[in-house]
Design a protein around this motif. Structure first.
Motif, PDB file in Angstrom:
ATOM      1  N   LYS A 123       0.966  -1.273  -0.009  1.00 17.94           N
ATOM      2  CA  LYS A 123      -0.058  -0.061   0.001  1.00 17.94           C
ATOM      3  C   LYS A 123       0.827   1.296   0.042  1.00 17.94           C
ATOM      4  O   LYS A 123       1.898   1.330   1.035  1.00 17.94           O
ATOM      5  N   LEU A 124       0.434   2.110  -1.030  1.00 25.51           N
ATOM      6  CA  LEU A 124       1.571   3.385  -0.767  1.00 25.51           C
ATOM      7  C   LEU A 124       1.152   4.122   0.410  1.00 25.51           C
ATOM      8  O   LEU A 124      -0.245   4.381   0.445  1.00 25.51           O
ATOM      9  N   SER A 125       2.072   4.346   1.045  1.00 19.53           N
ATOM     10  CA  SER A 125       1.959   5.291   2.393  1.00 19.53           C
ATOM     11  C   SER A 125       2.307   6.743   2.399  1.00 19.53           C
ATOM     12  O   SER A 125       1.637   7.465   3.184  1.00 19.53           O
ATOM     13  N   THR A 168      -5.543  21.975  -1.107  1.00 19.69           N
ATOM     14  CA  THR A 168      -6.227  20.594  -0.896  1.00 19.69           C
ATOM     15  C   THR A 168      -7.210  20.654   0.369  1.00 19.69           C
ATOM     16  O   THR A 168      -8.359  19.942   0.409  1.00 19.69           O
ATOM     17  N   GLY A 169      -6.921  21.416   1.245  1.00 14.96           N
ATOM     18  CA  GLY A 169      -7.811  21.344   2.575  1.00 14.96           C
ATOM     19  C   GLY A 169      -7.242  20.193   3.724  1.00 14.96           C
ATOM     20  O   GLY A 169      -8.075  19.877   4.510  1.00 14.96           O
ATOM     21  N   LEU A 170      -6.256  19.626   3.085  1.00 14.93           N
ATOM     22  CA  LEU A 170      -5.880  18.544   3.825  1.00 14.93           C
ATOM     23  C   LEU A 170      -5.331  18.819   5.459  1.00 14.93           C
ATOM     24  O   LEU A 170      -4.596  20.019   5.416  1.00 14.93           O
ATOM     25  N   ALA A 171      -5.244  18.001   6.495  1.00 12.01           N
ATOM     26  CA  ALA A 171      -4.603  18.711   7.708  1.00 12.01           C
ATOM     27  C   ALA A 171      -3.225  18.242   7.761  1.00 12.01           C
ATOM     28  O   ALA A 171      -2.817  17.420   7.066  1.00 12.01           O
ATOM     29  N   GLU A 217      -6.061  11.160   2.205  1.00 11.24           N
ATOM     30  CA  GLU A 217      -7.210  10.093   2.254  1.00 11.24           C
ATOM     31  C   GLU A 217      -6.521   8.894   2.443  1.00 11.24           C
ATOM     32  O   GLU A 217      -5.505   8.447   2.126  1.00 11.24           O
ATOM     33  N   HIS A 218      -7.369   7.852   3.198  1.00  6.44           N
ATOM     34  CA  HIS A 218      -6.803   6.567   3.391  1.00  6.44           C
ATOM     35  C   HIS A 218      -5.214   6.323   3.730  1.00  6.44           C
ATOM     36  O   HIS A 218      -4.878   5.340   3.614  1.00  6.44           O
ATOM     37  N   GLY A 219      -4.955   7.476   4.768  1.00  6.05           N
ATOM     38  CA  GLY A 219      -3.649   7.359   5.537  1.00  6.05           C
ATOM     39  C   GLY A 219      -2.424   7.654   4.583  1.00  6.05           C
ATOM     40  O   GLY A 219      -1.243   7.712   5.115  1.00  6.05           O
ATOM     41  N   LEU A 220      -2.664   8.427   3.264  1.00  8.14           N
ATOM     42  CA  LEU A 220      -1.622   8.778   2.445  1.00  8.14           C
ATOM     43  C   LEU A 220      -1.127   9.960   3.033  1.00  8.14           C
ATOM     44  O   LEU A 220      -1.839  10.966   3.283  1.00  8.14           O
ATOM     45  N   LEU A 221       0.302   9.973   3.209  1.00  7.06           N
ATOM     46  CA  LEU A 221       0.967  11.453   3.612  1.00  7.06           C
ATOM     47  C   LEU A 221       1.793  12.138   2.529  1.00  7.06           C
ATOM     48  O   LEU A 221       2.258  11.209   1.729  1.00  7.06           O
ATOM     49  N   ILE A 222       1.388  13.223   2.302  1.00  6.17           N
ATOM     50  CA  ILE A 222       2.133  14.001   1.514  1.00  6.17           C
ATOM     51  C   ILE A 222       3.300  14.721   2.041  1.00  6.17           C
ATOM     52  O   ILE A 222       2.843  15.586   3.174  1.00  6.17           O
TER      53      ILE A 222
END
Length: 127
Positions: free
Chosen positions: A2-4, A24-27, A42-47
């Motif tokens: 899974k890509l994390s 993006t509005g990401l936290a 989303e789905h645990g993906l970290l940028i």
């Protein structure tokens, strides 16, 4: 498998994280600091955004300094998203491949990214 995480090199991780957070509005990741900042996707993906001394931004579309990677974002309205992102500090290269299928912008650190009308798909990568 899974890509994390996806991590971008940059000169100022907190500033680049702030740009993408507004876009993006990401936290923000709670352990972000001056050397590494992140956004929880989303789905645990970290940028992630990591400090690199003497960072050289991509020179897209010229390949003197290759783009290395680019992100694509689905948006409801490409024109509206472009306008908002330009106000946040994005750049817009003169060259726009894809014949209106997508719009290429650059983030404040020079990384190219694409805006694609939601549901359209890119069908092919930017040149």
């Amino acid at each position: 498998m899974k890509l994390s995480a996806i991590t971008l090199d940059c000169p100022d991780p907190l500033a680049l994280a702030a740009f993408y957070q507004q876009a993006t509005g990401l936290a923000p990741h709670p352990k972000s600091d001056a050397d590494f900042a992140g956004l929880n996707g989303e789905h645990g993906l970290l940028i992630g955004f990591q400090r690199v001394e003497d960072h050289q931004p991509p020179s897209w579309p010229d390949q003197t300094v290759p783009q290395q990677l680019h992100l694509c974002f689905d948006v409801a309205d490409v024109e509206e998203a472009e306008s908002r992102l330009l106000e946040l500090g994005a750049g817009k290269p003169d060259r726009q491949p894809g014949e209106g299928k997508w719009r290429v912008l650059t983030d404040p650190a020079g990384h190219p990214f694409c805006l694609v009308r939601a549901g359209q798909g890119t069908q092919e990568p930017p040149e």
